[in-house]
Enzyme design. Sequence first.
Site, PDB file in Angstrom:
ATOM      1  N   ASP A   1     -14.319   2.516  -5.113  1.00  0.00           N
ATOM      2  CA  ASP A   1     -13.052   2.145  -4.514  1.00  0.00           C
ATOM      3  C   ASP A   1     -13.482   0.597  -3.734  1.00  0.00           C
ATOM      4  OD1 ASP A   1     -10.898   2.383  -2.737  1.00  0.00           O
ATOM      5  OD2 ASP A   1     -11.320   4.222  -1.976  1.00  0.00           O
ATOM      6  N   MET A   2     -12.207   0.077  -3.487  1.00  0.00           N
ATOM      7  CA  MET A   2     -12.499  -1.234  -2.589  1.00  0.00           C
ATOM      8  C   MET A   2     -11.219  -1.374  -1.711  1.00  0.00           C
ATOM      9  SD  MET A   2     -11.860  -4.633  -2.074  1.00  0.00           S
ATOM     10  CE  MET A   2     -10.510  -5.048  -3.258  1.00  0.00           C
TER      11      MET A   2
ATOM     12  N   ASP B   1      -2.368   5.621  -3.216  1.00  0.00           N
ATOM     13  CA  ASP B   1      -2.770   6.491  -2.008  1.00  0.00           C
ATOM     14  C   ASP B   1      -1.521   7.434  -1.876  1.00  0.00           C
ATOM     15  OD1 ASP B   1      -5.327   6.074  -1.889  1.00  0.00           O
ATOM     16  OD2 ASP B   1      -5.244   4.705  -0.115  1.00  0.00           O
TER      17      ASP B   1
ATOM     18  N   TRP C   1       0.793  -1.029   0.047  1.00  0.00           N
ATOM     19  CA  TRP C   1       0.067  -0.051  -0.144  1.00  0.00           C
ATOM     20  C   TRP C   1       0.920   1.240  -0.105  1.00  0.00           C
ATOM     21  CZ3 TRP C   1      -0.109   3.819   3.889  1.00  0.00           C
ATOM     22  CH2 TRP C   1      -1.188   4.884   3.530  1.00  0.00           C
TER      23      TRP C   1
ATOM     24  N   ARG D   1     -10.275  -2.178   7.768  1.00  0.00           N
ATOM     25  CA  ARG D   1     -10.598  -0.778   8.059  1.00  0.00           C
ATOM     26  C   ARG D   1     -12.093  -0.679   8.567  1.00  0.00           C
ATOM     27  NH1 ARG D   1     -11.656   3.991   3.753  1.00  0.00           N
ATOM     28  NH2 ARG D   1     -10.617   5.582   4.574  1.00  0.00           N
TER      29      ARG D   1
ATOM     30  N   ASP E   1     -14.978  10.114   0.035  1.00  0.00           N
ATOM     31  CA  ASP E   1     -15.643   9.474   1.171  1.00  0.00           C
ATOM     32  C   ASP E   1     -16.409  10.637   1.990  1.00  0.00           C
ATOM     33  OD1 ASP E   1     -16.255   7.596   2.714  1.00  0.00           O
ATOM     34  OD2 ASP E   1     -14.331   6.700   3.314  1.00  0.00           O
TER      35      ASP E   1
END
Length: 729
Positions: free
Chosen positions: A477-478, A547, A198, A442, A366
């Site tokens: 998103d996922m 990200d 990530w 998350r 979001d």
Amino acid sequence: MIEYREQENLFLLHGRSTTYAVKIFRNTYLAHLYWGPKIDSTGILHHFQPMAIPYSVDAGREEPLFSLNSLKREYPDYGTSDIRHPAFTARNSTGDRITDFACKDYRIYGGKPELPGLPSLRSHGDDDAETLEIRMRDERTGLECTLYYTVYDQFDVIIRSSFFQNTAEDPIYLERAYSASVDFDDADFDALYLHGAWAREAWVNRTPLQPGVFSFGSKTGATGHQQNPFIALARNTTSESAGEVWGMNLVYSGNFTVNTEVDQFSRTRATIGINDCNFSWKLEHGQVFYTPEAVLAYSGSGLNGLSQEFHGLYMQRLVPEGFARKERPVLINTWEAAYFDVSHSRVVSIAQEAAKLGIELVVLDDGWFKGRNDDTSSLGDWKTDRDKFPDGLGAVSGEVQDIGLDFGIWIEPEMISENSDLYREHPDWCIKVPGRTPSTGRNQLVLDFSRQEIRDYIIKVISDVLKEAHVKYVKWDMNRQMTDLYASAFSPDRQGEAAHRYILGVYEVMDSLTSSFPEVLFEGCAGGGGRFDPGILAYMPQIWTSDDTDAVERVCIQYGTSMAYPVAAMGSHVSAVPNHQVGRVTPLTTRGRVAMSGVFGYELDPKSLSEDEKQEIGEQIAFYKEHRKTFQFGRFYRLKSPFPDRHSGAWMHISQDRKTVIVSYFQNFAVPMAGFSKLKLKGIDEDAVYTDPEGKLFHGSVLVNAGLPIGYLHGDYQSYTVVLQKKDE
Ligand code: GLA
């Protein structure tokens, strides 16, 4: 074009400048002969030498004997005389896994089939591509497998997939079903692949093949941040601009595996397909299974040549047709500007500021839906939060449009929070193993997209949102890895199907929504680049690359991602400093230049900008708009790799009319006494003269052979971008 030589039972699959040759031997065995630059077939059969091998097992009992182990094979089965890694395994009702496939018939036709339920490359009519199908059958079990091969006249690629059918009465369980397998004559290869994490996706790793199996893949339910379903097998001397390289890329977004095996004769078998860990697929009588497609590409002109094959193919035959040539808007995203603290007035004020800078679209990320104030709740409740948006999304979208910008929105349709109305109503809709408490990631659970009623529900609620808010853009998103895998609508003997059924469900929902809203620009995302693959690109022409928006990190991430994926697929934003992911403070100029090398946007609060910064951002956007076509649809060359030391990287974009050349150099970290930097340009016209903005003239032959001088850059995080224009003859 596909040529069939009947006497020799030989198929020659010709691309633009490549040939792939396959032979049916003894009317039974499917052998691989050749893959490389275009050839005439005369003499190729002398390379075909099936033989008996000491301490080996023979294939059948015919005279003369030979072992399958001596053959290069197209789609090797398990359990007879080939002891290498098989491309598939199937357990039959007797309980064994032995198959012995014999070729039965073949078909050649213009065009290319679509794969039911799976993303696939397309052909522009029957003259654009040709397809070969070869049907094989195992008499003992009644299992049949048809191999598909498609070649295009305009590309140096072969699209492969396999189709299984059970013609017997008893069920058969596929326990492995890869998409493609290729046997090479030798093992003088480096495996080049994209590895990461990530916020650190797609770093380029290059390692010489060794005897034995080298394998990587994903078991996360998505293709994942850690590995990408791509491998290049490059000759040890192959560079960015020269040498031979063979690439494979899987058109799939779930668990995958890539394997190379160097055998006892120093030959290499490369396979790619769905990961067989926790995979099995039950075929009842008459049932079928399609593997995803694998794209195989060859280049004799180095890694850039290979990448350009993938880029061209994906832009012209994979991404939704309406977006293949459609310029992408400069956007601003609320995530790093406001996180969950979004509201009607905040979005409107961001839009007002953004409009002054030349930004064209606002994305409400979001935090916009019912009760979503942090990441502990609300996923699944796709209704506007009336505290933050009292007049609804339609109102905010309308106001944004009045300001002159388009409106976009973030969704995460595959997920459900325990703290949500949807969960309270349907606690059984999440993926979980009966009797076990599912793990959260998350704070969220995954919706069981293998169930039709769940898919239908999501399609309905998301469609309502898109209509209400008149959206022009969707970020899909996922945000978690999948665990506790179970498909509750299926019987225990079908649980090995759960991961693939999930992905098929995702594709169905993506297909439905993107077809119902063909004008909407969809951008894929999975915590950044956690699902950056050709499967997603078939529905969504761009993907949020990472990200991590730090310029230094992005030079590495975008460099690596470009190995297989086009520039116009890479979402890329300028964000605030200190950078939110790594804390680094890089100059706005460098942040802009890195982000412009992809699909450009901003992810910061415009209200926090100084007047100087606003001025610079205005100039960046004007510059990008002037050269947008070149950045998004031009030919892309990597010039200098940031790996392995990450000190500097460089690349260039050439406009489609070849008149404009944009060269970008990034000095991530200063090196004392580094010497005089120059970049040898690629792909430009060596007979032409180019001029830089100061009027300096460079002959093309000078730029290619002596290079473009970069000059001295002082300090870390510096960059240099120059636009060269070809002078009219
Ligand atoms: C993921 C995405 C981010 C942002 C957040 C929102 O992490 O990659 O860009 O959309 O989710 O929760």
